[in-house]
Write a protein that holds these residues in place. Structure first.
Motif, short mmCIF file in Angstrom:
data_model
loop_
_atom_site.label_atom_id
_atom_site.label_comp_id
_atom_site.label_asym_id
_atom_site.label_seq_id
_atom_site.Cartn_x
_atom_site.Cartn_y
_atom_site.Cartn_z
N ILE A 61 0.79 -1.25 -0.01
CA ILE A 61 0.05 -0.07 -0.04
C ILE A 61 0.96 1.44 0.00
N VAL A 62 1.74 1.14 0.92
CA VAL A 62 2.88 2.23 0.86
C VAL A 62 3.43 2.60 -0.48
N LEU A 63 3.86 1.50 -1.32
CA LEU A 63 4.57 1.68 -2.39
C LEU A 63 3.44 2.09 -3.42
N PHE A 64 2.23 1.72 -3.62
CA PHE A 64 1.31 1.84 -4.58
C PHE A 64 0.95 3.69 -4.11
N SER A 65 0.98 3.96 -2.97
CA SER A 65 0.64 5.12 -2.48
C SER A 65 1.75 6.26 -3.19
N VAL A 66 3.22 5.79 -2.73
CA VAL A 66 4.08 6.64 -3.27
C VAL A 66 4.09 6.74 -4.90
N SER A 67 3.72 5.57 -5.57
CA SER A 67 3.70 5.68 -7.03
C SER A 67 2.65 6.75 -7.52
N GLY A 68 1.50 6.63 -6.79
CA GLY A 68 0.40 7.65 -7.07
C GLY A 68 0.84 9.07 -6.90
N ILE A 69 1.50 9.02 -5.85
CA ILE A 69 2.13 10.63 -5.55
C ILE A 69 3.01 11.07 -6.56
#
Length: 101
Positions: A61-69
């Motif tokens: 979830i953290v990696l997906f969030s960083v990707s989106g940001i």
């Protein structure tokens, strides 16, 4: 008088080429943001298969969030600079009018 028009033509050409380089640099920067975002997305997708970590969903979830940001920052940056480039394109110079007359 003809020498003056030759100089003006060269200035217009240089400024148009400079704008083209700036547009290409802006696109290249956006693609770099997109590439980095994709790296984080792929890291999040492959984390479960590569490493056997308990509660890996949190890291995903953290990696997906960083990707989106990163993707969002890249998009904002691209459109902000695109608008600035188009505004500056209008100001190629007063001598442009003299050249086309």
């Amino acid at each position: 008088m003809s020498n003056q028009k030759g100089i003006n033509k060269d200035l217009i050409l240089r400024e148009r080429l400079a704008i083209q380089r700036t547009i290409l640099a802006n696109q290249s920067t956006f693609l770099a943001f997109l590439r980095t975002s994709m790296y984080f997305l792929i890291a999040g997708l492959s984390l479960k298969n590569v490493l056997k970590i308990e509660n890996s969903i949190i890291i995903e979830i953290v990696l997906f969030s960083v990707s989106g940001i990163i993707l969002l920052i890249g998009l904002v940056n691209y459109f902000k600079h695109k608008k600035s480039i188009l505004e500056n394109k209008k100001n190629i110079g007063d001598y442009q009018l003299e050249y086309y007359e």
